[in-house]
Write a protein that holds these residues in place. Structure first.
Motif, PDB file in Angstrom:
ATOM      1  N   LEU A 203       0.838  -1.191   0.000  1.00  0.00           N
ATOM      2  CA  LEU A 203       0.000   0.000   0.000  1.00  0.00           C
ATOM      3  C   LEU A 203       0.881   1.252   0.000  1.00  0.00           C
ATOM      4  N   PRO A 204       0.379   2.354  -0.537  1.00  0.00           N
ATOM      5  CA  PRO A 204       1.180   3.596  -0.609  1.00  0.00           C
ATOM      6  C   PRO A 204       1.243   4.310   0.734  1.00  0.00           C
ATOM      7  N   VAL A 205       1.922   3.666   1.671  1.00  0.00           N
ATOM      8  CA  VAL A 205       2.044   4.195   3.027  1.00  0.00           C
ATOM      9  C   VAL A 205       3.460   4.727   3.212  1.00  0.00           C
ATOM     10  N   GLY A 206       3.585   5.916   3.735  1.00  0.00           N
ATOM     11  CA  GLY A 206       4.903   6.503   3.922  1.00  0.00           C
ATOM     12  C   GLY A 206       4.816   7.854   4.587  1.00  0.00           C
ATOM     13  N   ASP A 207       5.636   8.785   4.139  1.00  0.00           N
ATOM     14  CA  ASP A 207       5.712  10.102   4.763  1.00  0.00           C
ATOM     15  C   ASP A 207       4.419  10.886   4.637  1.00  0.00           C
ATOM     16  N   GLN A 208       3.592  10.569   3.642  1.00  0.00           N
ATOM     17  CA  GLN A 208       2.354  11.318   3.422  1.00  0.00           C
ATOM     18  C   GLN A 208       1.188  10.758   4.245  1.00  0.00           C
ATOM     19  N   THR A 209       1.415   9.702   5.000  1.00  0.00           N
ATOM     20  CA  THR A 209       0.352   9.120   5.815  1.00  0.00           C
ATOM     21  C   THR A 209       0.740   9.184   7.290  1.00  0.00           C
ATOM     22  N   ASP A 210      -0.250   9.062   8.135  1.00  0.00           N
ATOM     23  CA  ASP A 210      -0.020   9.121   9.575  1.00  0.00           C
ATOM     24  C   ASP A 210      -1.064   8.270  10.268  1.00  0.00           C
ATOM     25  N   ARG A 211      -0.976   8.202  11.596  1.00  0.00           N
ATOM     26  CA  ARG A 211      -2.024   7.523  12.349  1.00  0.00           C
ATOM     27  C   ARG A 211      -3.348   8.263  12.168  1.00  0.00           C
ATOM     28  N   PRO A 212      -4.463   7.543  12.175  1.00  0.00           N
ATOM     29  CA  PRO A 212      -5.745   8.199  11.942  1.00  0.00           C
ATOM     30  C   PRO A 212      -6.161   9.069  13.118  1.00  0.00           C
ATOM     31  N   THR A 213      -6.863  10.154  12.803  1.00  0.00           N
ATOM     32  CA  THR A 213      -7.521  10.919  13.850  1.00  0.00           C
ATOM     33  C   THR A 213      -8.713  10.109  14.362  1.00  0.00           C
ATOM     34  N   ARG A 214      -9.345  10.599  15.428  1.00  0.00           N
ATOM     35  CA  ARG A 214     -10.511   9.914  15.961  1.00  0.00           C
ATOM     36  C   ARG A 214     -11.595   9.782  14.899  1.00  0.00           C
ATOM     37  N   ARG A 215     -11.859  10.864  14.175  1.00  0.00           N
ATOM     38  CA  ARG A 215     -12.916  10.816  13.151  1.00  0.00           C
ATOM     39  C   ARG A 215     -12.529   9.868  12.023  1.00  0.00           C
ATOM     40  N   GLN A 216     -11.264   9.906  11.581  1.00  0.00           N
ATOM     41  CA  GLN A 216     -10.825   9.004  10.516  1.00  0.00           C
ATOM     42  C   GLN A 216     -10.937   7.551  10.952  1.00  0.00           C
ATOM     43  N   LEU A 217     -10.562   7.278  12.194  1.00  0.00           N
ATOM     44  CA  LEU A 217     -10.660   5.914  12.714  1.00  0.00           C
ATOM     45  C   LEU A 217     -12.102   5.436  12.694  1.00  0.00           C
ATOM     46  N   LEU A 218     -13.015   6.233  13.229  1.00  0.00           N
ATOM     47  CA  LEU A 218     -14.408   5.799  13.323  1.00  0.00           C
ATOM     48  C   LEU A 218     -15.046   5.683  11.941  1.00  0.00           C
ATOM     49  N   ARG A 219     -14.669   6.556  11.036  1.00  0.00           N
ATOM     50  CA  ARG A 219     -15.184   6.444   9.670  1.00  0.00           C
ATOM     51  C   ARG A 219     -14.735   5.135   9.033  1.00  0.00           C
ATOM     52  N   CYS A 220     -13.475   4.765   9.280  1.00  0.00           N
ATOM     53  CA  CYS A 220     -12.952   3.493   8.770  1.00  0.00           C
ATOM     54  C   CYS A 220     -13.673   2.319   9.429  1.00  0.00           C
ATOM     55  N   VAL A 221     -13.858   2.387  10.743  1.00  0.00           N
ATOM     56  CA  VAL A 221     -14.537   1.316  11.477  1.00  0.00           C
ATOM     57  C   VAL A 221     -15.934   1.083  10.915  1.00  0.00           C
ATOM     58  N   ILE A 222     -16.674   2.155  10.648  1.00  0.00           N
ATOM     59  CA  ILE A 222     -18.048   2.014  10.150  1.00  0.00           C
ATOM     60  C   ILE A 222     -18.063   1.388   8.759  1.00  0.00           C
TER      61      ILE A 222
END
Length: 414
Positions: A203-222
């Motif tokens: 996956l294109p994971v690197g310097d342009q990505t980071d740990r998810p914020t709370r909202r990003q995490l919950l959006r992914c979970v849903i």
């Protein structure tokens, strides 16, 4: 020889059935390997505590391996990664690192992967810290140093089950419609040395990505929840509860089985929404941009679990980074707040079921750890009777109290 060097030689026996020898940078052994046209790998930081295994004479593959497998979540980790990457890129690492894994000539995992993908490649291997489900993860690189993908090879019965499960999950996810979540494509499935093998894209994971914020995490979970049709059921009538109780029963005479079974039976019979969950959503398996989440390691994917399990799992693993007992105490509050977030409430989860869902998650996690014999590997969350069962006792009381207020409005409505 300690347990880690034993594990390293076991891994070598699977990856290189032609034979491997662990030892110092000894001239006589090195000459023997060179005469047999074998290879050398470097256990980093050493053979007593290996985390990665890197090719001794391919500095670019080794440097990319260090950078790709680094967690980089603290200043000390980032500094260590920078120093190691520099040492390999300049060719100094083989002079500094003493231990060697000498591999004899003959067909090895590199040959199998080259044939499977029909292209030349080099490998770097992530071993990771001791866990029952630990398995070698291979970074596959082109001769020019471009990342091709990652391979996983089982080394025992548990990891074989997990590799096969992830292969099935990636096949299923290939047809899924996840709006903001990217998952790796399955590139190859097969066997090596009698063990299941899978290759997936990077996956294109690197310097342009980071740990998810709370909202990003919950959006992914849903979005993961909705991989399955979300159904609301009374706990007593749910297939999930029956399956969980059967898993506890199969623990047999283990002393933790009775309190887990009793805890499950004492939970209030509330209506809960059920959907899919990743099963191991942690900071090590997800990265985000402002628009997308990249999620990997799908070996625990399940299609019928209480909504919110992934959020609770991510949050628990974050809370315990600075210590298990204070972390669990924080999680009992922060996990409850996560399940009360309006994003989760949109699935139908109600206030009077929050502690019931949290208790179910702990029972499920304990059952998993006991089946996998995690305590024998020394993981920091593995001793369930030390922290999990006491936390479960408090959650049961909360669950009964909340269920007595079953007329509460849906979460987020106030």
């Amino acid at each position: 020889m300690n347990s880690e060097t034993t594990y390293l030689t076991d891994v070598a026996a699977v990856l290189w059935p032609c034979g491997g020898l662990l030892g110092p940078d000894d001239g006589s052994v090195r000459r023997l390997v060179r005469r047999d046209r074998g290879s050398q790998y470097l256990p980093v930081p050493n053979a007593q505590s290996p985390r990665v295994i890197l090719p001794a004479h391919n500095r670019w593959a080794a440097a990319r391996g260090i950078a790709s497998f680094a967690q980089g979540h603290s200043f000390a980790e980032r500094l260590r990664t920078l120093l190691l990457t520099g040492a390999f890129a300049t060719g100094l690492a083989p002079l500094i690192l003493r231990d060697r894994l000498y591999v004899g000539a003959g067909p090895g995992i590199e040959h199998a992967l080259t044939a499977a993908l029909d292209r030349d490649l080099a490998i770097a291997i992530h071993v990771g810290p001791p866990r029952a489900n630990r398995k070698p993860v291979l970074l596959l690189l082109s001769p020019a140093g471009r990342t091709i993908g990652y391979a996983k090879v089982a080394i025992n019965e548990l990891t074989a089950r997990l590799v096969r499960a992830e292969t099935r999950a990636l096949r299923l996810l290939a047809d899924a419609r996840l709006k903001d979540v990217t998952v790796p494509r399955l590139l190859y499935e097969g066997e090596w040395n009698g063990q299941p093998l899978l290759v997936q894209e990077a996956l294109p994971v690197g310097d342009q990505t980071d740990r998810p914020t709370r909202r990003q995490l919950l959006r992914c979970v849903i979005q993961i929840v909705n991989l399955a049709r979300v159904r609301e059921r009374f706990l007593s009538a749910s297939p999930y509860r029956r399956a969980l109780e059967e898993r506890i029963v199969t623990l047999g005479a283990r002393p933790e089985a009775a309190p887990l079974r009793a805890a499950l039976r004492r939970l209030p019979d509330v209506r809960i929404p059920f959907g899919a969950w990743h099963g191991d959503l942690t900071r090590w398996n997800i990265a985000s941009t402002s628009r997308r989440a990249f999620v990997w390691d799908w070996e625990r994917l399940a299609m019928d679990a209480p909504v919110g399990f992934d959020a609770l799992h991510y949050d628990l693993n974050e809370c315990v980074q600075a210590g298990v007992h204070p972390g669990v105490h924080r999680w009992l509050d922060s996990g409850s707040r996560l399940l009360r977030d309006p994003l989760i409430s949109g699935t139908g989860l109600r206030a009077h079921t929050v502690s019931t869902v949290m208790a179910l998650y702990l029972i499920d996690l304990a059952t998993r750890y006991l089946h996998d014999r995690q305590s024998e590997s020394g993981g920091h969350l593995a001793s369930v009777d030390d922290w999990l069962l006491p936390a479960l006792d408090g959650l049961q009381e909360r669950a009964v109290h909340e269920a007595s207020h079953a007329d509460d409005p849906p979460l987020g409505a106030v």
